[in-house]
Design an enzyme around this catalytic site. Structure first.
Site, short mmCIF file in Angstrom:
data_model
loop_
_atom_site.label_atom_id
_atom_site.label_comp_id
_atom_site.label_asym_id
_atom_site.label_seq_id
_atom_site.Cartn_x
_atom_site.Cartn_y
_atom_site.Cartn_z
CE LYS A 1 -57.44 -21.44 -12.20
NZ LYS A 1 -58.14 -20.20 -11.76
CD GLU B 1 -53.70 -14.74 -8.67
OE1 GLU B 1 -53.28 -13.79 -9.35
OE2 GLU B 1 -54.60 -15.52 -9.07
#
Length: 279
Positions: free
Chosen positions: A116, A185
């Site tokens: 990631k 996020e």
């Protein structure tokens, strides 16, 4: 645990079927071993280990070697969940070549299933190179902790039209480049839901992104109620382990000091004849 190994194809199928994806962070063998007995689909070895495990003030100091060390331990304890390892700050920002080397080291040395990295359109060309080289990639947009200094702190992202449009563009660019999942996020719930609806192949994984995402991720110590100090708004405690562990340590200390522990059942015996000859 999931009935079969969770792969990129599994995540794609879950998105298409509308089956929510459960992801959680883990940083060591013991936690991964516990998770292996659950229905968790994905484990993220996040660079949040800098805060959670190493006591750093942010994720910025985390090194590639530290990520490899912790991810390797998680893989050894894992069952069928997909393990994703974060690429730490400055392990991919300098050049595509360095990013490829860093991602290659993570995959080869940890045996994890994917990496990631943070960023949108600006990292899409690197994502494309990684995927072409056989490295599955999860993107990460919205509040990107490695860029918190540039963003002006840990704030909700995409609240005005300009930044919201940028997040949509970033998500589409990452998907087009081959990312099979994208972490959203601290993004307003309606915007995260809109981004999710625009993504045809990449699964959205929310953390502070609302219920409209394809899946959710939380830090293990947050959801277990082990975090001391500030807890983000998007966290729900599913256990109160801080209090349970504090009580257990205090009871252990009290029994040691009162000589109630160890008792006979916690001790080993030896042949009395041998013992008598030693005296």
């Amino acid at each position: 645990m999931p009935s079969a190994k969770v792969t990129v194809n599994t995540i794609s199928s879950m998105k298409q079927a509308g089956t929510p994806i459960a992801m959680v962070t883990a940083y060591d063998y013991t936690m991964a071993k516990i998770i292996s007995n659950t229905e968790i689909d994905m484990i993220l070895v996040g660079d949040s280990l800098g805060n959670v495990m190493l006591g750093y003030p942010s994720t910025v100091p985390v090194t590639l070697e530290e990520m490899i060390h912790h991810a390797s331990a998680v893989v050894r304890g894992n069952g069928n969940a997909m393990v994703v390892c974060d690429m730490p700050f400055m392990s991919y920002q300098v050049s595509h070549e360095e990013g490829m080397r860093s991602a290659g080291r993570i995959m080869k040395e940890t045996l994890c299933d994917a990496v990631k990295l943070e960023g949108g359109s600006e990292v899409a060309p690197l994502v494309r190179k990684m995927v072409s080289a056989g490295i599955p990639v999860v993107g990460h947009i919205g509040l990107t902790p490695q860029y918190a200094n540039v963003l002006g702190g840990y704030k909700v992202q995409g609240k005005n039209e300009q930044t919201a449009r940028k997040l949509i563009q970033d998500a589409l660019a990452l998907e087009e480049a081959g990312a099979f999942a994208i972490v959203l996020e601290c993004v307003p719930a309606k915007l995260a839901e809109l981004i999710t609806s625009r993504l045809h192949t990449a699964a959205s994984i929310g953390i502070g992104g609302g219920a409209g995402c394809d899946g959710q991720v939380l830090v293990c110590t947050d959801l277990l109620g082990m975090t001391q100090g500030h807890v983000p708004k998007f966290v729900k405690n599913f256990a109160g382990l801080n209090e349970i562990m504090t009580d257990a340590f205090n009871r252990y200390s009290a029994e040691v000091k009162s000589k109630k522990f160890p008792a006979a059942e916690h001790s080993f015996n030896m042949n009395e004849d041998i013992l008598s000859r030693l005296q």
